[in-house]
Design an enzyme around this catalytic site. Structure first.
Site, mmCIF file in Angstrom:
data_model
loop_
_atom_site.group_PDB
_atom_site.id
_atom_site.type_symbol
_atom_site.label_atom_id
_atom_site.label_comp_id
_atom_site.label_asym_id
_atom_site.label_seq_id
_atom_site.Cartn_x
_atom_site.Cartn_y
_atom_site.Cartn_z
ATOM 1 N N LYS A 252 0.542 -1.096 -0.090
ATOM 2 C CA LYS A 252 0.053 0.272 -0.067
ATOM 3 C C LYS A 252 0.654 1.160 -0.184
ATOM 4 O O LYS A 252 2.354 0.854 0.692
ATOM 5 C CB LYS A 252 -0.770 -0.431 1.593
ATOM 6 C CG LYS A 252 -1.825 -1.344 0.896
ATOM 7 C CD LYS A 252 -3.146 -1.346 2.307
ATOM 8 C CE LYS A 252 -4.012 -2.093 2.132
ATOM 9 N NZ LYS A 252 -5.023 -2.255 3.503
ATOM 10 N N TYR B 170 -11.862 -2.356 -4.738
ATOM 11 C CA TYR B 170 -12.749 -2.548 -2.470
ATOM 12 C C TYR B 170 -14.064 -1.883 -3.476
ATOM 13 O O TYR B 170 -14.369 -1.816 -1.749
ATOM 14 C CB TYR B 170 -11.871 -1.197 -2.005
ATOM 15 C CG TYR B 170 -10.618 -0.963 -1.492
ATOM 16 C CD1 TYR B 170 -10.653 -2.427 -0.827
ATOM 17 C CD2 TYR B 170 -9.500 -0.656 -1.348
ATOM 18 C CE1 TYR B 170 -9.216 -2.877 -0.124
ATOM 19 C CE2 TYR B 170 -8.190 -1.043 -1.127
ATOM 20 C CZ TYR B 170 -8.512 -1.865 -0.038
ATOM 21 O OH TYR B 170 -7.013 -2.125 0.253
ATOM 22 N N ASN C 272 -2.255 0.092 6.789
ATOM 23 C CA ASN C 272 -1.229 -1.819 7.276
ATOM 24 C C ASN C 272 -0.542 -2.365 6.458
ATOM 25 O O ASN C 272 -0.430 -3.143 6.125
ATOM 26 C CB ASN C 272 -2.481 -2.780 7.589
ATOM 27 C CG ASN C 272 -3.573 -2.766 6.106
ATOM 28 O OD1 ASN C 272 -3.532 -2.275 5.416
ATOM 29 N ND2 ASN C 272 -4.894 -3.925 6.777
ATOM 30 N N HIS D 136 -2.007 -5.347 1.438
ATOM 31 C CA HIS D 136 -3.495 -6.230 1.459
ATOM 32 C C HIS D 136 -2.487 -7.480 0.681
ATOM 33 O O HIS D 136 -1.783 -7.622 -0.209
ATOM 34 C CB HIS D 136 -4.108 -5.642 -0.404
ATOM 35 C CG HIS D 136 -5.541 -6.162 -0.560
ATOM 36 N ND1 HIS D 136 -6.898 -6.128 0.424
ATOM 37 C CD2 HIS D 136 -5.680 -6.998 -1.557
ATOM 38 C CE1 HIS D 136 -7.315 -7.341 -0.543
ATOM 39 N NE2 HIS D 136 -7.076 -7.979 -1.724
ATOM 40 N N GLU E 256 -9.169 -9.234 -8.063
ATOM 41 C CA GLU E 256 -8.063 -8.552 -7.732
ATOM 42 C C GLU E 256 -6.885 -8.768 -8.772
ATOM 43 O O GLU E 256 -6.742 -7.165 -9.683
ATOM 44 C CB GLU E 256 -7.771 -8.807 -6.770
ATOM 45 C CG GLU E 256 -8.885 -8.390 -5.640
ATOM 46 C CD GLU E 256 -8.979 -8.330 -4.401
ATOM 47 O OE1 GLU E 256 -9.505 -8.214 -3.623
ATOM 48 O OE2 GLU E 256 -7.653 -8.732 -3.936
HETATM 49 P P1 CMP Z 1 -7.738 -4.626 3.805
HETATM 50 O O1 CMP Z 1 -7.319 -6.575 3.291
HETATM 51 O O2 CMP Z 1 -6.301 -4.052 1.795
HETATM 52 O O3 CMP Z 1 -8.953 -4.871 2.301
HETATM 53 C C1 CMP Z 1 -9.613 -3.632 2.887
HETATM 54 C C2 CMP Z 1 -8.893 -2.361 4.139
HETATM 55 O O4 CMP Z 1 -9.857 -1.386 4.717
HETATM 56 C C3 CMP Z 1 -8.041 -3.545 4.918
HETATM 57 O O5 CMP Z 1 -6.892 -4.342 4.508
HETATM 58 C C4 CMP Z 1 -8.164 -2.025 6.168
HETATM 59 O O6 CMP Z 1 -6.332 -1.305 5.436
HETATM 60 C C5 CMP Z 1 -9.884 -1.088 5.916
HETATM 61 N N1 CMP Z 1 -10.417 -1.273 6.686
HETATM 62 C C6 CMP Z 1 -10.879 -2.307 7.388
HETATM 63 N N2 CMP Z 1 -11.145 -1.494 8.514
HETATM 64 C C7 CMP Z 1 -11.628 -0.117 8.775
HETATM 65 C C8 CMP Z 1 -12.086 0.812 9.265
HETATM 66 N N3 CMP Z 1 -12.666 0.761 10.192
HETATM 67 N N4 CMP Z 1 -11.135 2.160 9.239
HETATM 68 C C9 CMP Z 1 -10.577 2.223 8.209
HETATM 69 N N5 CMP Z 1 -10.256 1.104 7.491
HETATM 70 C C10 CMP Z 1 -10.532 0.101 7.347
#
Ligand code: CMP
Length: 139
Positions: free
Chosen positions: A10, A50, A113, A116, A127
């Protein structure tokens, strides 16, 4: 269970210059990189990516963040690839992710984070089709 999955490093991890360390972590965990691309998604690309989260309150902010800078997209090969990658990546919240996982090492918040990982063979295929043509995948 298939032997391919999709990952995306990311914008937070690329901006922190951690993308090569993360790719090396994946290779050290036994994944073979069969497609690789660094690029910037448009807001529309990120929203499409997404789309499953369309109803969530974080959908727009997440899509804006994911289109805010370069990402590194990859298709990875390993036996039982989807489950194996999710183990190496760790829990969504970096604070709750197990020691030594990529999100624990490089993530700083739920949104930021670092990486993905696809959650099923079917979603992996959907994806990676946003990032790659079939002919980009070196099998
Ligand atoms: P990812 O695995 O990329 O899939 C969806 C993403 O949404 C997840 O990682 C997080 O980075 C993001 N995400 C999930 N829950 C929240 C939340 N409560 N607030 C902000 N971002 C979120």
């Amino acid at each position: 269970m298939g032997n391919l999955t999709f990952t995306m490093i990311k914008p937070d991890a690329v901006a922190a210059n951690n993308h090569i360390k993360i790719l090396q972590h994946l290779v050290d965990a036994g994944f073979r990189i069969v497609a690789l691309r660094m690029w910037c998604m448009s807001l529309n690309d990120a929203k499409r990516f997404y789309e499953v989260h369309k109803q969530r309150d974080f959908y727009l902010e997440l899509s804006k963040f994911m289109s805010s800078g370069p990402i590194v997209a990859a298709v990875l090969e390993k036996e039982n690839a989807v489950a194996e990658l999710r183990k190496v990546v760790g829990a969504t919240d970096p604070e709750k992710a197990a020691e030594g996982t990529i999100r624990r090492l490089y993530g700083t918040a739920v949104r930021y984070n670092a990486i993905h990982a696809s959650d099923s063979d079917e979603n992996a295929r959907l994806e990676w089709s946003i990032h790659f043509k079939d002919s980009d995948i070196m099998l």
